[in-house]
Design a protein around this motif. Structure first.
Motif, PDB file in Angstrom:
ATOM      1  N   SER A 342      -7.422  -2.779  13.042  1.00  0.00           N
ATOM      2  CA  SER A 342      -8.727  -2.880  13.705  1.00  0.00           C
ATOM      3  C   SER A 342      -9.261  -1.531  14.167  1.00  0.00           C
ATOM      4  O   SER A 342     -10.414  -1.435  14.602  1.00  0.00           O
ATOM      5  CB  SER A 342      -8.633  -3.840  14.899  1.00  0.00           C
ATOM      6  N   SER A 343      -8.449  -0.489  14.055  1.00  0.00           N
ATOM      7  CA  SER A 343      -8.885   0.850  14.464  1.00  0.00           C
ATOM      8  C   SER A 343      -9.746   1.530  13.403  1.00  0.00           C
ATOM      9  O   SER A 343     -10.356   2.566  13.678  1.00  0.00           O
ATOM     10  CB  SER A 343      -7.660   1.727  14.760  1.00  0.00           C
ATOM     11  N   PHE A 344      -9.782   0.974  12.187  1.00  0.00           N
ATOM     12  CA  PHE A 344     -10.490   1.623  11.087  1.00  0.00           C
ATOM     13  C   PHE A 344     -11.550   0.693  10.508  1.00  0.00           C
ATOM     14  O   PHE A 344     -11.307  -0.497  10.320  1.00  0.00           O
ATOM     15  CB  PHE A 344      -9.502   2.034   9.990  1.00  0.00           C
ATOM     16  N   LYS A 345     -12.717   1.263  10.214  1.00  0.00           N
ATOM     17  CA  LYS A 345     -13.817   0.512   9.610  1.00  0.00           C
ATOM     18  C   LYS A 345     -13.964   0.812   8.133  1.00  0.00           C
ATOM     19  O   LYS A 345     -14.582   0.052   7.393  1.00  0.00           O
ATOM     20  CB  LYS A 345     -15.128   0.839  10.337  1.00  0.00           C
ATOM     21  N   GLN A 346     -13.429   1.940   7.675  1.00  0.00           N
ATOM     22  CA  GLN A 346     -13.576   2.331   6.278  1.00  0.00           C
ATOM     23  C   GLN A 346     -12.523   1.621   5.415  1.00  0.00           C
ATOM     24  O   GLN A 346     -11.573   1.041   5.924  1.00  0.00           O
ATOM     25  CB  GLN A 346     -13.474   3.851   6.109  1.00  0.00           C
ATOM     26  N   PRO A 347     -12.700   1.638   4.082  1.00  0.00           N
ATOM     27  CA  PRO A 347     -11.717   1.013   3.193  1.00  0.00           C
ATOM     28  C   PRO A 347     -10.308   1.542   3.448  1.00  0.00           C
ATOM     29  O   PRO A 347     -10.100   2.747   3.620  1.00  0.00           O
ATOM     30  CB  PRO A 347     -12.214   1.393   1.794  1.00  0.00           C
ATOM     31  N   THR A 348      -9.347   0.623   3.460  1.00  0.00           N
ATOM     32  CA  THR A 348      -7.980   0.958   3.857  1.00  0.00           C
ATOM     33  C   THR A 348      -6.997   0.444   2.821  1.00  0.00           C
ATOM     34  O   THR A 348      -7.164  -0.641   2.262  1.00  0.00           O
ATOM     35  CB  THR A 348      -7.651   0.329   5.231  1.00  0.00           C
ATOM     36  N   ILE A 349      -5.970   1.251   2.577  1.00  0.00           N
ATOM     37  CA  ILE A 349      -4.834   0.822   1.767  1.00  0.00           C
ATOM     38  C   ILE A 349      -3.641   0.737   2.707  1.00  0.00           C
ATOM     39  O   ILE A 349      -3.263   1.716   3.354  1.00  0.00           O
ATOM     40  CB  ILE A 349      -4.575   1.799   0.612  1.00  0.00           C
ATOM     41  N   LEU A 350      -3.074  -0.452   2.787  1.00  0.00           N
ATOM     42  CA  LEU A 350      -2.025  -0.743   3.758  1.00  0.00           C
ATOM     43  C   LEU A 350      -0.655  -0.722   3.102  1.00  0.00           C
ATOM     44  O   LEU A 350      -0.438  -1.378   2.081  1.00  0.00           O
ATOM     45  CB  LEU A 350      -2.274  -2.118   4.385  1.00  0.00           C
ATOM     46  N   LEU A 351       0.268   0.022   3.697  1.00  0.00           N
ATOM     47  CA  LEU A 351       1.668   0.016   3.289  1.00  0.00           C
ATOM     48  C   LEU A 351       2.427  -0.817   4.316  1.00  0.00           C
ATOM     49  O   LEU A 351       2.421  -0.492   5.514  1.00  0.00           O
ATOM     50  CB  LEU A 351       2.247   1.433   3.240  1.00  0.00           C
ATOM     51  N   ALA A 352       3.067  -1.899   3.866  1.00  0.00           N
ATOM     52  CA  ALA A 352       3.684  -2.825   4.824  1.00  0.00           C
ATOM     53  C   ALA A 352       4.920  -3.487   4.232  1.00  0.00           C
ATOM     54  O   ALA A 352       5.092  -3.561   3.013  1.00  0.00           O
ATOM     55  CB  ALA A 352       2.670  -3.892   5.253  1.00  0.00           C
ATOM     56  N   GLY A 353       5.752  -4.002   5.127  1.00  0.00           N
ATOM     57  CA  GLY A 353       6.945  -4.737   4.730  1.00  0.00           C
ATOM     58  C   GLY A 353       8.173  -4.235   5.464  1.00  0.00           C
ATOM     59  O   GLY A 353       8.163  -3.182   6.087  1.00  0.00           O
ATOM     60  N   GLY A 354       9.247  -5.024   5.390  1.00  0.00           N
ATOM     61  CA  GLY A 354      10.477  -4.638   6.072  1.00  0.00           C
ATOM     62  C   GLY A 354      11.376  -5.833   6.316  1.00  0.00           C
ATOM     63  O   GLY A 354      11.409  -6.778   5.526  1.00  0.00           O
ATOM     64  N   LEU A 355      12.070  -5.802   7.423  1.00  0.00           N
ATOM     65  CA  LEU A 355      13.057  -6.818   7.761  1.00  0.00           C
ATOM     66  C   LEU A 355      12.421  -8.200   7.879  1.00  0.00           C
ATOM     67  O   LEU A 355      11.394  -8.363   8.535  1.00  0.00           O
ATOM     68  CB  LEU A 355      13.737  -6.448   9.079  1.00  0.00           C
ATOM     69  N   ASP A 356      13.037  -9.185   7.271  1.00  0.00           N
ATOM     70  CA  ASP A 356      12.535 -10.562   7.325  1.00  0.00           C
ATOM     71  C   ASP A 356      13.152 -11.271   8.528  1.00  0.00           C
ATOM     72  O   ASP A 356      14.351 -11.539   8.568  1.00  0.00           O
ATOM     73  CB  ASP A 356      12.896 -11.307   6.043  1.00  0.00           C
ATOM     74  N   ARG A 357      12.290 -11.581   9.521  1.00  0.00           N
ATOM     75  CA  ARG A 357      12.750 -12.293  10.721  1.00  0.00           C
ATOM     76  C   ARG A 357      12.372 -13.775  10.675  1.00  0.00           C
ATOM     77  O   ARG A 357      12.451 -14.470  11.672  1.00  0.00           O
ATOM     78  CB  ARG A 357      12.153 -11.641  11.964  1.00  0.00           C
ATOM     79  N   GLY A 358      11.934 -14.237   9.510  1.00  0.00           N
ATOM     80  CA  GLY A 358      11.656 -15.651   9.342  1.00  0.00           C
ATOM     81  C   GLY A 358      10.206 -16.048   9.538  1.00  0.00           C
ATOM     82  O   GLY A 358       9.847 -17.198   9.275  1.00  0.00           O
ATOM     83  N   ASN A 359       9.364 -15.136   9.982  1.00  0.00           N
ATOM     84  CA  ASN A 359       7.958 -15.478  10.236  1.00  0.00           C
ATOM     85  C   ASN A 359       7.102 -15.247   8.997  1.00  0.00           C
ATOM     86  O   ASN A 359       7.462 -14.489   8.094  1.00  0.00           O
ATOM     87  CB  ASN A 359       7.412 -14.640  11.388  1.00  0.00           C
ATOM     88  N   GLU A 360       5.944 -15.918   8.952  1.00  0.00           N
ATOM     89  CA  GLU A 360       4.921 -15.644   7.948  1.00  0.00           C
ATOM     90  C   GLU A 360       3.923 -14.639   8.511  1.00  0.00           C
ATOM     91  O   GLU A 360       4.031 -14.210   9.669  1.00  0.00           O
ATOM     92  CB  GLU A 360       4.225 -16.947   7.549  1.00  0.00           C
ATOM     93  N   PHE A 361       2.924 -14.270   7.709  1.00  0.00           N
ATOM     94  CA  PHE A 361       2.003 -13.200   8.097  1.00  0.00           C
ATOM     95  C   PHE A 361       0.544 -13.648   8.094  1.00  0.00           C
ATOM     96  O   PHE A 361      -0.367 -12.822   7.981  1.00  0.00           O
ATOM     97  CB  PHE A 361       2.202 -11.989   7.179  1.00  0.00           C
ATOM     98  N   ASP A 362       0.325 -14.947   8.272  1.00  0.00           N
ATOM     99  CA  ASP A 362      -1.040 -15.464   8.286  1.00  0.00           C
ATOM    100  C   ASP A 362      -1.881 -14.860   9.402  1.00  0.00           C
ATOM    101  O   ASP A 362      -3.107 -14.753   9.265  1.00  0.00           O
ATOM    102  CB  ASP A 362      -1.018 -16.987   8.433  1.00  0.00           C
ATOM    103  N   ASP A 363      -1.242 -14.460  10.495  1.00  0.00           N
ATOM    104  CA  ASP A 363      -1.986 -13.887  11.619  1.00  0.00           C
ATOM    105  C   ASP A 363      -2.608 -12.538  11.262  1.00  0.00           C
ATOM    106  O   ASP A 363      -3.464 -12.030  12.005  1.00  0.00           O
ATOM    107  CB  ASP A 363      -1.074 -13.722  12.839  1.00  0.00           C
ATOM    108  N   LEU A 364      -2.203 -11.957  10.141  1.00  0.00           N
ATOM    109  CA  LEU A 364      -2.826 -10.700   9.696  1.00  0.00           C
ATOM    110  C   LEU A 364      -4.154 -10.934   8.978  1.00  0.00           C
ATOM    111  O   LEU A 364      -4.971 -10.014   8.865  1.00  0.00           O
ATOM    112  CB  LEU A 364      -1.887  -9.945   8.749  1.00  0.00           C
ATOM    113  N   LEU A 365      -4.377 -12.142   8.482  1.00  0.00           N
ATOM    114  CA  LEU A 365      -5.534 -12.406   7.620  1.00  0.00           C
ATOM    115  C   LEU A 365      -6.872 -11.940   8.207  1.00  0.00           C
ATOM    116  O   LEU A 365      -7.653 -11.291   7.500  1.00  0.00           O
ATOM    117  CB  LEU A 365      -5.599 -13.901   7.282  1.00  0.00           C
TER     118      LEU A 365
END
Length: 449
Positions: A342-365
């Protein structure tokens, strides 16, 4: 050198070495205590083991036999060791107290302790507070979860020096009498449930930051967070709110143009160097802690007009051909990545991922509207791929390591794009720490240059 003169236990088990365990064992030995150390992963010929043995410690490595508790009066555990560890379960059965290194560090400090916790924003708030005090000609040092072992820092503090502690829920879960003069509770949301098991346990650990405070101490809290508001009702200390939504004459607040502490204007918002709306909360909390500790407006203003980031926390790394690279490796949960995005308004390429703690990522949508591409890695890459697909993101790629991730991000980027490492996950599936992950990102960016 300071020692633990008032520590009422003579026979101590230190469970887990790492930095904090080694420091705690060293301090206990220097204080004349009988120390047994148990670490399942440590090597018998490691430097820490050799040092502690030479100082008189009994060191047991390779396993966690329950016999390590024989004759023990108290256990000091590494914060990362879960409480279902067999030695800790048996310690509870034997009514042996279990604490973390933060507890003994508190016994060493003669001046004020500022203890800062929350699900997000701890490092930035801790660093800002320390800098505001230093720029106001007050000596303060940082320690705790921020990377500096609390007992090591506490041993070196002068009588009038303050210690600003970043405190994790893991550390706070193991305190009994620890009492900061100023406690800061930034926010509380579901995190680390693989460790704490329930949200109630997690909240209880966070609330330990003020649990032992009295009416001559201060509790700075987020008056916009309903979970925090409910939690601080039980506090005995003087409550000092901060808010982005409402004026508070007894705390810190903002309007459209300025930041205030009580009735006093501190700084114009346009003069603040730190990016991100979420950082306003961190700034308000730091101003409260600094002002209550005697910081000057001039010192606070100098910090806020020059401070742009903490390493690994929305840290600007480089501009390469108009692409802006940001390292947010400390975003080890979804909320942190939400705030980064939310800090950026311009087009963004996101690098993400890591340890699986069992949650989904719908809250990122809702925060992926400006994301044109993702580079995914680690145990959660397939889960994140589903989220990215649901968001309709144009480029969805995976990578085996950070160097490959950075190269692929650059290959799909254009001038004026942001390339943001904000993993939304812990690092332990591929890296020892989030710092190591962030350093690999920085190295990969510089290699790209």
């Amino acid at each position: 050198m300071k020692t633990l003169d008032n520590f009422p236990y003579s026979h101590v088990l230190v469970l887990g070495l790492a930095k904090s365990g080694t420091a705690a064992a060293r301090l206990l030995l220097q204080s004349g205590k009988s120390v047994r150390v148990n670490d399942k992963k440590a090597s018998d010929d490691g430097n820490a083991v050799y040092e502690l043995k030479s100082m008189g410690a009994e060191v047991i490595t390779g396993s966690h036999p329950l016999s390590v508790l024989d004759g023990i009066e108290i256990v000091i555990k590494n914060p990362g060791i879960p409480y279902d560890n067999p030695v800790l379960v048996e310690a509870v059965n034997r009514d042996i107290p279990i604490i973390t290194e933060i507890e003994i560090a508190g016994n060493l400090v003669e001046s004020s302790i500022i203890g800062i916790t929350g699900s997000n924003g701890k490092t930035t708030t801790t660093t800002l507070t320390k800098e505001m005090l230093n720029k106001s000609n007050q000596s303060a040092k940082i320690a705790g979860n921020i990377g500096y072992v609390a007992t090591e820092v506490a041993k070196t503090l002068e009588k009038d020096e303050k210690m600003v502690l970043e405190l994790s829920s893991f550390q706070l879960m193991g305190v009994k009498t620890f009492k900061p003069k100023i406690a800061v509770l930034l926010n509380i949301f579901e995190a680390h449930l693989d460790y704490h098991k329930t949200f109630e346990n997690y909240k209880r650990a966070k609330c330990n930051v003020f649990a032992n405070q009295s009416d001559d101490d201060y509790l700075i809290y987020n008056a916009d967070d309903p979970v925090v508001i409910e939690a601080v009702v039980q506090a005995k200390s003087v409550k000092v709110p901060f808010s982005l939504k409402k004026q508070h004459d007894d705390g810190a607040w903002v309007d459209a143009t300025s930041i205030y502490f009580k009735h006093e204007k501190i700084i114009d918002r346009s003069n603040i160097a730190l990016v991100g709306a979420h950082n306003l909360e961190n700034i308000l909390a730091a101003i409260c802690a600094a002002k209550l500790s005697g910081a000057s407006n001039v010192g606070i203003q100098e910090v806020l007009t020059n401070f742009s980031s903490v390493k690994h926390r929305l840290q600007f790394v480089e501009n390469i051909d108009g692409r802006l690279f940001y390292n947010d490796s400390k975003a080890t949960n979804i909320l942190a990545s939400q705030k980064a995005l939310s800090s950026f308004k311009q087009p963004t390429i996101l690098l993400a991922g890591g340890l699986d703690r069992g949650n989904e990522f719908d809250d990122l949508l809702p925060y992926l509207n400006n994301v044109k591409g993702v580079i995914l890695f680690g145990e959660t890459k397939e889960k994140l791929k589903r989220t990215a697909t649901d968001a309709g993101i144009e480029f969805i790629l995976t990578a085996d390591d950070m160097d490959q991730a950075v190269k692929r991000a650059y290959s799909i980027s254009e001038r004026d794009d942001v390339i943001l490492l904000s993993p939304a996950c812990a690092s332990w599936d591929q890296y020892r720490t989030f710092e190591e992950r962030g350093d690999m990102f920085i190295q990969a960016v510089h290699t790209l240059m």
